[in-house]
Design a protein around this motif. Structure first.
Motif, PDB file in Angstrom:
ATOM      1  N   LYS A  15       0.949  -1.246  -0.079  1.00 18.76           N
ATOM      2  CA  LYS A  15       0.150  -0.180   0.057  1.00 18.76           C
ATOM      3  C   LYS A  15       0.983   1.177  -0.104  1.00 18.76           C
ATOM      4  CE  LYS A  15      -3.939   2.056   2.012  1.00 18.76           C
ATOM      5  NZ  LYS A  15      -4.809   2.188   3.349  1.00 18.76           N
ATOM      6  N   ARG A  16       0.554   2.003  -1.148  1.00 13.36           N
ATOM      7  CA  ARG A  16       1.641   3.098  -1.420  1.00 13.36           C
ATOM      8  C   ARG A  16       1.056   4.254  -0.037  1.00 13.36           C
ATOM      9  NH1 ARG A  16       3.958   3.313  -6.145  1.00 13.36           N
ATOM     10  NH2 ARG A  16       3.543   5.707  -6.297  1.00 13.36           N
ATOM     11  N   SER A  17       2.191   5.070   0.269  1.00 12.65           N
ATOM     12  CA  SER A  17       2.081   6.108   1.208  1.00 12.65           C
ATOM     13  C   SER A  17       1.296   7.173   0.757  1.00 12.65           C
ATOM     14  CB  SER A  17       3.380   6.475   1.652  1.00 12.65           C
ATOM     15  OG  SER A  17       4.050   5.623   2.491  1.00 12.65           O
ATOM     16  N   ALA A  18       0.482   7.890   1.624  1.00 12.65           N
ATOM     17  CA  ALA A  18      -0.411   9.183   1.063  1.00 12.65           C
ATOM     18  C   ALA A  18       0.352  10.000   0.307  1.00 12.65           C
ATOM     19  CB  ALA A  18      -0.952   9.618   2.364  1.00 12.65           C
ATOM     20  N   TRP A  19       1.677  10.158   0.445  1.00 18.13           N
ATOM     21  CA  TRP A  19       2.419  11.226   0.138  1.00 18.13           C
ATOM     22  C   TRP A  19       2.682  10.862  -1.403  1.00 18.13           C
ATOM     23  CZ3 TRP A  19       7.195  10.453  -2.144  1.00 18.13           C
ATOM     24  CH2 TRP A  19       7.860   9.453  -1.931  1.00 18.13           C
ATOM     25  N   ALA A  20       2.988   9.535  -1.691  1.00 17.93           N
ATOM     26  CA  ALA A  20       3.227   8.986  -3.161  1.00 17.93           C
ATOM     27  C   ALA A  20       2.251   9.532  -4.192  1.00 17.93           C
ATOM     28  CB  ALA A  20       3.522   7.643  -3.011  1.00 17.93           C
ATOM     29  N   HIS A  21       2.772   9.243  -5.335  1.00 17.36           N
ATOM     30  CA  HIS A  21       1.819   9.133  -6.486  1.00 17.36           C
ATOM     31  C   HIS A  21       0.786   8.478  -6.400  1.00 17.36           C
ATOM     32  CE1 HIS A  21       0.677   8.310 -10.721  1.00 17.36           C
ATOM     33  NE2 HIS A  21       0.462   9.818 -10.713  1.00 17.36           N
ATOM     34  N   GLU A  22      -0.543   8.651  -6.633  1.00 17.56           N
ATOM     35  CA  GLU A  22      -1.442   7.633  -6.188  1.00 17.56           C
ATOM     36  C   GLU A  22      -1.468   7.059  -4.890  1.00 17.56           C
ATOM     37  OE1 GLU A  22      -3.133   5.162  -9.366  1.00 17.56           O
ATOM     38  OE2 GLU A  22      -1.956   6.353 -11.061  1.00 17.56           O
ATOM     39  N   HIS A  42      -9.857  -6.567  -6.432  1.00 13.72           N
ATOM     40  CA  HIS A  42     -11.057  -6.121  -5.719  1.00 13.72           C
ATOM     41  C   HIS A  42     -10.374  -5.032  -4.663  1.00 13.72           C
ATOM     42  CE1 HIS A  42     -13.529  -9.110  -7.055  1.00 13.72           C
ATOM     43  NE2 HIS A  42     -12.737 -10.055  -6.629  1.00 13.72           N
ATOM     44  N   ARG A  43      -9.343  -4.637  -4.771  1.00 18.07           N
ATOM     45  CA  ARG A  43      -8.548  -3.671  -3.875  1.00 18.07           C
ATOM     46  C   ARG A  43      -8.215  -2.439  -4.740  1.00 18.07           C
ATOM     47  NH1 ARG A  43      -5.055  -5.116   1.008  1.00 18.07           N
ATOM     48  NH2 ARG A  43      -5.949  -7.207   1.325  1.00 18.07           N
ATOM     49  N   PRO A  44      -8.383  -1.396  -4.270  1.00 21.56           N
ATOM     50  CA  PRO A  44      -7.967   0.010  -5.103  1.00 21.56           C
ATOM     51  C   PRO A  44      -6.564  -0.043  -5.518  1.00 21.56           C
ATOM     52  CG  PRO A  44      -8.171   0.428  -2.601  1.00 21.56           C
ATOM     53  CD  PRO A  44      -8.520  -1.077  -2.829  1.00 21.56           C
ATOM     54  N   LEU A  45      -6.463  -0.322  -6.861  1.00 21.13           N
ATOM     55  CA  LEU A  45      -4.855  -0.611  -7.369  1.00 21.13           C
ATOM     56  C   LEU A  45      -4.554   0.697  -7.911  1.00 21.13           C
ATOM     57  CD1 LEU A  45      -5.329  -4.024  -9.128  1.00 21.13           C
ATOM     58  CD2 LEU A  45      -4.443  -3.668  -6.747  1.00 21.13           C
ATOM     59  N   HIS A  46      -3.145   0.933  -7.987  1.00 22.23           N
ATOM     60  CA  HIS A  46      -2.572   1.876  -8.703  1.00 22.23           C
ATOM     61  C   HIS A  46      -2.855   1.818 -10.003  1.00 22.23           C
ATOM     62  CE1 HIS A  46       1.019   3.731 -10.913  1.00 22.23           C
ATOM     63  NE2 HIS A  46       1.056   4.348  -9.727  1.00 22.23           N
ATOM     64  N   ALA A  47      -3.160   2.682 -10.762  1.00 25.28           N
ATOM     65  CA  ALA A  47      -3.661   2.558 -12.190  1.00 25.28           C
ATOM     66  C   ALA A  47      -2.691   1.549 -13.012  1.00 25.28           C
ATOM     67  CB  ALA A  47      -3.798   4.167 -12.790  1.00 25.28           C
ATOM     68  N   GLY A  48      -1.254   2.244 -12.912  1.00 27.05           N
ATOM     69  CA  GLY A  48      -0.371   1.468 -13.855  1.00 27.05           C
ATOM     70  C   GLY A  48      -0.368  -0.045 -13.487  1.00 27.05           C
ATOM     71  N   PHE A  49      -0.420  -0.308 -12.040  1.00 24.66           N
ATOM     72  CA  PHE A  49      -0.358  -2.097 -11.582  1.00 24.66           C
ATOM     73  C   PHE A  49      -1.674  -2.537 -12.074  1.00 24.66           C
ATOM     74  CE2 PHE A  49      -1.164  -5.135  -8.539  1.00 24.66           C
ATOM     75  CZ  PHE A  49      -0.060  -5.849  -8.704  1.00 24.66           C
ATOM     76  N   ALA A  50      -2.759  -1.744 -12.061  1.00 22.55           N
ATOM     77  CA  ALA A  50      -4.049  -2.403 -12.597  1.00 22.55           C
ATOM     78  C   ALA A  50      -3.938  -2.567 -13.914  1.00 22.55           C
ATOM     79  CB  ALA A  50      -5.482  -1.556 -12.306  1.00 22.55           C
ATOM     80  N   ALA A  51      -3.219  -1.948 -14.630  1.00 26.13           N
ATOM     81  CA  ALA A  51      -3.227  -2.124 -16.150  1.00 26.13           C
ATOM     82  C   ALA A  51      -2.130  -3.465 -16.477  1.00 26.13           C
ATOM     83  CB  ALA A  51      -2.758  -0.874 -16.944  1.00 26.13           C
ATOM     84  N   GLY A  72      -2.119   5.782  -1.172  1.00 29.48           N
ATOM     85  CA  GLY A  72      -3.368   5.003  -0.783  1.00 29.48           C
ATOM     86  C   GLY A  72      -3.790   3.727  -1.561  1.00 29.48           C
ATOM     87  N   THR A  73      -3.019   3.667  -2.788  1.00 26.98           N
ATOM     88  CA  THR A  73      -3.563   2.423  -3.761  1.00 26.98           C
ATOM     89  C   THR A  73      -2.699   1.327  -3.427  1.00 26.98           C
ATOM     90  OG1 THR A  73      -2.178   3.383  -5.595  1.00 26.98           O
ATOM     91  CG2 THR A  73      -4.437   3.915  -5.397  1.00 26.98           C
ATOM     92  N   TRP A  74      -2.781   0.062  -3.935  1.00 27.26           N
ATOM     93  CA  TRP A  74      -2.043  -1.191  -3.860  1.00 27.26           C
ATOM     94  C   TRP A  74      -1.334  -1.366  -4.877  1.00 27.26           C
ATOM     95  CZ3 TRP A  74      -1.740  -3.583   0.757  1.00 27.26           C
ATOM     96  CH2 TRP A  74      -2.249  -3.343   1.924  1.00 27.26           C
ATOM     97  N   SER A  75      -0.100  -1.748  -4.870  1.00 22.32           N
ATOM     98  CA  SER A  75       0.718  -1.996  -6.080  1.00 22.32           C
ATOM     99  C   SER A  75       1.769  -2.957  -5.701  1.00 22.32           C
ATOM    100  CB  SER A  75       1.458  -0.742  -6.538  1.00 22.32           C
ATOM    101  OG  SER A  75       2.214  -0.971  -7.709  1.00 22.32           O
ATOM    102  N   CYS A  76       2.835  -2.973  -6.539  1.00 23.29           N
ATOM    103  CA  CYS A  76       4.060  -3.974  -6.046  1.00 23.29           C
ATOM    104  C   CYS A  76       5.346  -2.895  -5.885  1.00 23.29           C
ATOM    105  CB  CYS A  76       4.421  -4.719  -7.170  1.00 23.29           C
ATOM    106  SG  CYS A  76       5.120  -4.226  -8.709  1.00 23.29           S
ATOM    107  N   ALA A  77       6.104  -3.382  -4.801  1.00 25.29           N
ATOM    108  CA  ALA A  77       7.321  -2.578  -4.710  1.00 25.29           C
ATOM    109  C   ALA A  77       8.084  -2.205  -5.766  1.00 25.29           C
ATOM    110  CB  ALA A  77       8.040  -3.293  -3.402  1.00 25.29           C
ATOM    111  N   GLY A  78       8.714  -1.170  -5.918  1.00 25.84           N
ATOM    112  CA  GLY A  78       9.696  -0.803  -7.034  1.00 25.84           C
ATOM    113  C   GLY A  78       9.796   0.595  -7.089  1.00 25.84           C
ATOM    114  N   GLY A  79      10.573   0.923  -8.299  1.00 24.09           N
ATOM    115  CA  GLY A  79      11.059   2.328  -8.403  1.00 24.09           C
ATOM    116  C   GLY A  79      12.067   2.509  -9.270  1.00 24.09           C
ATOM    117  N   ALA A  80      12.655   3.646  -9.390  1.00 21.50           N
ATOM    118  CA  ALA A  80      13.521   4.052 -10.419  1.00 21.50           C
ATOM    119  C   ALA A  80      14.813   3.072 -10.818  1.00 21.50           C
ATOM    120  CB  ALA A  80      14.258   5.631 -10.184  1.00 21.50           C
ATOM    121  N   ILE A  81      15.315   2.845 -11.850  1.00 18.33           N
ATOM    122  CA  ILE A  81      16.456   2.399 -12.348  1.00 18.33           C
ATOM    123  C   ILE A  81      17.519   3.204 -12.308  1.00 18.33           C
ATOM    124  CG2 ILE A  81      17.714   0.949 -13.883  1.00 18.33           C
ATOM    125  CD1 ILE A  81      14.917  -0.147 -14.844  1.00 18.33           C
TER     126      ILE A  81
END
Length: 136
Positions: free
Chosen positions: A24-31, A115-124, A33-42
């Motif tokens: 679950k992404r922190s409130a300060w992060a892009h989107e 069924h969870r509120p997903l980050h848009a990119g992860f949902a796609a 409060g949504t759920w996604s996978c852990a990750g970030g910049a290369i």
């Protein structure tokens, strides 16, 4: 600049549907409060695999030593940028909110992810990731 990468951790137990770790992404992060996978910049000189594991360990904790890659999905909306999601099977549950980027970690049955509120990119990406998990 070098793209981004994340990792979906999968845990299988005999007689049960596979579980996947969601962050679950922190409130300060892009989107936030949504759920996604852990990750970030290369980082420069890193492979998507190396970046995904580094980012995940920074966000959800130390990754079990025994793991193997089931596959990957690459979302490339431009010629010069891509997000690579690695699907990695582990042999034990792990994970916690270990820095400010993560509000929570949950192991969720594959069939319940959508069924969870997903980050848009992860949902796609999820249908492609789900196919990798099912095919393994």
């Amino acid at each position: 600049v070098f793209g981004a990468a994340g990792v979906v951790f999968v845990l299988r137990s005999e007689g049960m549907a596979p579980l996947v770790m969601l962050q679950k992404r922190s409130a300060w992060a892009h989107e936030g409060g949504t759920w996604s996978c852990a990750g970030g910049a290369i980082d420069e000189g890193e492979s998507p695999y190396e970046a995904a594991l580094r980012e995940a360990s920074e966000e959800v904790g130390e990754i079990p030593l025994h793991h193997h890659v089931l596959g990957q999905y690459v979302f490339a909306p431009a010629d010069d940028w891509a997000y690579t999601t690695i699907v990695l099977e582990v042999d034990e549950m792990f994970g916690a909110s270990v820095n400010f980027e993560t509000d929570a970690v949950a192991w969720v049955p594959v069939g319940e992810v959508e069924h969870r509120p997903l980050h848009a990119g992860f949902a796609a990406a999820w249908p492609h990731l789900q196919a990798i998990i099912a095919g393994a």
